[in-house]
Enzyme design. Structure first.
Site, PDB file in Angstrom:
ATOM      1  N   GLU A  89       0.830  -1.201   0.000  1.00  0.00           N
ATOM      2  CA  GLU A  89       0.000   0.000   0.000  1.00  0.00           C
ATOM      3  C   GLU A  89       0.868   1.256   0.000  1.00  0.00           C
ATOM      4  O   GLU A  89       0.616   2.214  -0.734  1.00  0.00           O
ATOM      5  CB  GLU A  89      -0.922   0.047   1.229  1.00  0.00           C
ATOM      6  N   CYS A 114      -2.542  -4.018   6.960  1.00  0.00           N
ATOM      7  CA  CYS A 114      -2.234  -3.987   8.386  1.00  0.00           C
ATOM      8  C   CYS A 114      -2.847  -2.708   8.959  1.00  0.00           C
ATOM      9  O   CYS A 114      -3.286  -1.826   8.213  1.00  0.00           O
ATOM     10  CB  CYS A 114      -0.718  -4.050   8.618  1.00  0.00           C
ATOM     11  N   CYS A 117      -1.099   0.599   7.768  1.00  0.00           N
ATOM     12  CA  CYS A 117      -1.467   0.953   6.391  1.00  0.00           C
ATOM     13  C   CYS A 117      -2.929   1.395   6.324  1.00  0.00           C
ATOM     14  O   CYS A 117      -3.265   2.319   5.577  1.00  0.00           O
ATOM     15  CB  CYS A 117      -1.209  -0.218   5.445  1.00  0.00           C
TER      16      CYS A 117
END
Length: 188
Positions: A89, A114, A117
């Site tokens: 990302e 996650c 992110c």
């Protein structure tokens, strides 16, 4: 007057299927031995705005060449280190040039973002995330796994970001994923 030629109809993959197939293909570039994550940001007109995959920062060593810093340790000292990889990302956001282009976009990603992110995605104004599989973080020394999905799901709900598991089919792409080199175009 001649008869109209009968047109043979065929099905096409949906947009979700098309972009997820592209993300899975892009994930093949990943040098990490544990996470094959790729991201594709698509605007509201189904145009690709940015792509990225997880891997080390520019000029750093690749895990497939020297081992995983978190599991195998530093190649010289053997000491366990933090992961060298930047998440897909973040790489895609950097590749976008102007992050403002990502506002209201859809992210197709091979693993759930996650929590770190996800916070960045929220700040960008992402409207929809389509995930192929869950991301499970590996702990240092490979002593366990950590699932951050609870925090990710909670942030998405609070901010109105659609977080969806990919529900499509990749059957339209079986020749691509099976390495069939006989794909041809019969265009004249």
């Amino acid at each position: 007057m001649s008869k109209a030629k009968k047109v043979e109809k065929f099905s096409r993959p949906s947009w979700d299927e098309t972009f997820m197939a592209l993300a899975l293909t892009l994930a093949k570039r990943v040098s990490c031995r544990h996470h094959k994550i790729a991201s594709i940001f698509v605007d509201e007109d189904h145009k690709i705005v940015a792509t990225g995959y997880n891997g080390p920062s520019i000029g750093d060593v690749h895990c497939n060449e020297v081992g995983c810093a978190k599991i195998d340790g530093d190649p010289k000292t053997g000491k366990l280190r933090r992961c060298r990889g930047a998440h897909s990302e973040m790489n895609a956001i950097m590749n976008a040039g102007n992050p403002g282009k990502l506002k209201n976009s859809t992210l197709y990603i091979t693993g759930t973002p996650c929590y770190d992110c996800m916070k960045a995605l929220n700040n960008l104004g992402i409207k929809r995330i389509v995930c192929f599989a869950d991301y499970i973080r590996i702990s240092d020394g490979n002593t366990g796994r950590e699932n951050e999905n609870i925090e990710v799901i909670d942030l998405c709900k609070r901010r109105g970001i659609k977080l969806e598991k990919f529900k499509g089919s990749l059957s339209h792409f079986k020749d691509v994923f099976n390495g069939d080199k006989s794909i041809t175009c019969d265009c004249k």
